[in-house]
Design an enzyme around this catalytic site. Structure first.
Site, PDB file in Angstrom:
ATOM      1  CD  GLN A  76       2.155  -4.558   2.615  1.00  0.00           C
ATOM      2  OE1 GLN A  76       1.179  -3.890   2.735  1.00  0.00           O
ATOM      3  NE2 GLN A  76       3.291  -4.563   3.437  1.00  0.00           N
ATOM      4  CB  SER A  77      -4.167  -8.156   4.964  1.00  0.00           C
ATOM      5  OG  SER A  77      -5.041  -8.063   5.362  1.00  0.00           O
ATOM      6  CG  ASN A  78      -5.965  -3.709   1.021  1.00  0.00           C
ATOM      7  OD1 ASN A  78      -4.288  -3.053   1.355  1.00  0.00           O
ATOM      8  ND2 ASN A  78      -5.520  -5.127  -0.067  1.00  0.00           N
ATOM      9  CB  ALA A  80      -4.981  -7.104   8.812  1.00  0.00           C
TER      10      ALA A  80
END
Ligand code: PLP
Length: 341
Positions: A76-78, A80
Site C-alpha cells: 500500500q505504498s503511497n 508507488a
C-alpha cells in the site's frame, strides 16, 4: 536564499498547500492550539508528500532521458502510487517492486486503495515477500529493462535521497512564508517519518531559513535511535548536495517511536481512534500507516505525556495517504462496529 531554486524541477504539485487552524480539534482536546499543513492536498493522484519529492526526482529522470522509472515500497505504498501517476503524464513506463511487508493476505489490502490506482495508471507490478532485499530487486529490474533497450531511472523507496529531499527543503521555505503572511508563530512541527526525506528536508530547510522550529518525527517503523540516525544520515547527504559548509546539528533530529505498535503498516487502536477523531472533528482524512499513527502520537503526548505546553501552537504536517484507508477496510470496519460513537 532558497537553494532549491537552482535545481531542476518539474511543476505539477498544487503548491502552496493550505496551512490552516484545526479549531474544533483544538477545542476538543483542550490543550495546545493545533494547525495543519495540508500536504495531503498536493494534487497528484489524491495527493501526499511524495509529490514534492517527485517534482525534483522526475526532473532528474527527464534530464537523463529516462523512459522508465523503477521504484519500490510496501504493497500500500503511497510513493508507488504517486510515482505511477506522474510517470503516465510524462509518458514513461513505471515498474513497481512491492514488498508484502505486513504479510497480509487480505484481498482489499492486496488489490484496493493504492494498488487499484497503481493498476489504473498502468504500472507494472512485481510482488516480493516480506524481508526481500528491495534495492537488489530494483537493480535487477533495471538490468532486465536495460537488456530490452529501455533507459530506466531508479527512485529509492519513498523518494528519499538528497534530490527528493529538496521537495521538503522547499516546503520549509513555503511554511516560513505562510507564517509570515499569517503573522503566526509555530512552536513545533509534528509529522510521520518513514524513509526520512520529509524530516531531513524540513530540518535542512528550516536551518537554511534560519528558523528554530523543533521538528518531531513520529516513527512508523524503526526504533527511535535507528530512525534518528537514518534521518541524520540524509540530513548530512542533503547538506553536502547543497554545498553547505556544515550540516545542521545532530540534536535537531528528534524522533518518537512509541506509536509504531506491532510494526510497519499494522493497525493500532490509537491510530484508528485518531483517524476517526480527526474525520469527525475536522472532516480531514488521515491514513492508517503514517498520518494516523503520527496524529495518535501527537494527541497522546498532549493528553497523557505532558510533553507539549497548552499555550503552544503546534503544526501537524499531513503527509497524505488516505487512499490507503480502502486497503485497510477490514481494520477500519472492525473498529467502527466495535465503537460506533
Ligand atoms: C511516505 C510517507 C510518509 C513518510 O515520509 P518519509 O519522507 O518517507 O519519511 C508519511 N506519510 C505518508 C502518507 C507517506 O506516504
Amino acid at each position: 536564499m532558497n537553494p532549491t531554486k537552482a535545481h531542476d524541477r518539474l511543476h505539477f504539485a498544487h503548491l502552496p498547500t493550505p496551512l490552516e487552524p484545526m479549531d474544533r480539534l483544538s477545542r476538543h482536546i483542550g490543550g495546545p492550539h493545533l494547525f495543519i499543513k495540508r500536504d495531503d492536498c498536493t494534487g497528484l493522484a489524491t495527493g501526499g508528500n511524495k509529490a514534492r519529492k517527485l517534482e525534483f526526482l522526475m526532473a532528474e529522470a527527464v534530464g537523463q532521458k529516462a523512459d522508465t522509472v523503477i521504484t519500490q515500497g510496501a504493497v500500500q505504498s503511497n510513493h508507488a502510487r504517486q510515482t505511477a501517476a506522474i510517470a503516465s503524464r510524462l509518458n514513461m513506463g513505471c515498474v513497481l517492486a512491492l514488498e508484502n511487508r505486513t504479510e497480509s493476505n487480505d484481498a482489499l489490502y492486496l488489490h484496493s486503495g493504492n494498488v487499484l490506482l497503481d493498476n489504473l495508471y498502468g504500472a507494472t507490478i512485481h510482488h516480493f515477500p516480506a524481508g526481500s532485499d528491495m534495492d537488489a530487486a530494483m537493480r535487477d529490474l533495471a538490468e532486465r529493462h536495460k537488456a530490452r533497450g529501455n533507459r530506466p531511472y531508479i527512485i529509492p523507496g519513498g523518494g528519499s535521497n538528497p534530490v527528493g529531499s529538496l521537495g521538503y527543503v522547499n516546503c520549509a521555505f513555503e511554511i516560513a512564508e505562510q507564517l509570515k503572511q499569517q503573522r503566526l508563530r509555530i512552536d513545533r512541527i509534528v509529522h510521520a517519518t518513514g524513509s526520512t526525506g520529509t524530516q531531513a528536508g524540513l530540518v535542512v530547510g528550516f536551518h537554511l531559513a534560519e528558523m528554530e522550529i523543533p521538528i518531531l518525527g513520529i516513527s512508523v517503523r524503526l526504533p527511535k535511535e535507528q530512525q534518528e540516525e537514518k534521518v541524520y544520515d540524509l540530513v548530512k547527504r542533503t547538506s553536502k548536495f547543497l554545498d553547505l559548509e556544515e550540516p545542521p546539528a545532530r540534536e535537531k533530529i528528534m524522533v518518537n517511536a512509541d506509536y509504531v505498535g506491532d510494526g510497519y503498516g499494522i493497525p493500532t487502536l490509537g491510530m484508528l481512534k485518531a483517524v476517526t477523531m480527526v474525520a469527525r472533528h475536522e472532516s480531514i482524512l488521515l491514513d492508517p500507516v503514517y498520518s494516523g499513527k503520527a496524529m495518535d502520537g501527537l494527541l497522546d503526548i498532549v493528553a497523557n505525556k505532558g510533553g507539549f505546553r497548552d499555550e503552544e501552537n503546534i503544526l501537524f504536517l499531513h503527509t497524505g495517504g488516505s487512499v490507503g484507508l480502502f486497503g485497510y477496510m477490514a481494520a477500519v470496519d472492525a473498529f467502527l462496529s466495535a465503537a460506533p460513537e
